[in-house]
Scaffold this active site. Sequence first.
Site: not given
Length: 232
Positions: A87, A90, A101, A109, A127
């Site tokens: 995945d 952020d 999210g 998730e 990030k």
Amino acid sequence: MDKAQQDALKKAAGIEAAKLVENGMIAGLGTGSTVKFLVDELGRRHQEEGLEFTGVTTSRRTQVQAESYGIKIVDIDDVDHIDVTIDGADEVDKNFNGIKGGGAALLWEKIVATNSNQIVWIVDESKVVDTIGKFPLPVEVIPFGAGQVIKKFEARGYKPVLRLDADGKEVRTDENNFVVDLHLERIDHPQELAEDLINTVGVVEHGLFLNMVDKVIVGDPNGPRVMTNANK
């Protein structure tokens, strides 16, 4: 860094992460701009190399993308385990605490992640941060009484903003809930905040993923690099 450069780093991380998926695996497929490159590469491998695996997706849009390549997608309740979930994130810090999210898929998730044997995040270098919180923290809330939850967040100094789409309508999750973004700037005590949020009636889930990830693949100009969580 411009968008083209950022996309190139995301793509490199996605291609590297796709190597973790092998024949016969059950793989969790996340959501977001970096994961899109992952699914593109898995789709290429499926069509060109005959890679056969089963996917469990964290959003309907990832499901649509994966199925467009002919990848088999099943419901999470139709599997007894997930070998690896890949995945995006952020933000992620050196303690492997992350915010997720931004794509409004945080609940699915987190459900997929917590049922996975291994969790891998793919990000570009922007990030990776010293302290999480600059990116607004998403909180999924049920529509009934959402205004009351927002008032509670305001009273706690969380600077909540109800997420709206381009037409000014409330963004809805795949479970038809609202998303409230908390503009905190920095989160020094993420565990305490996580407990406060989840104990607020009306909150379904929050976007703090604390010490959950096993490995982070970072798209770097010098090539993808891997951060491994020694505490997992």
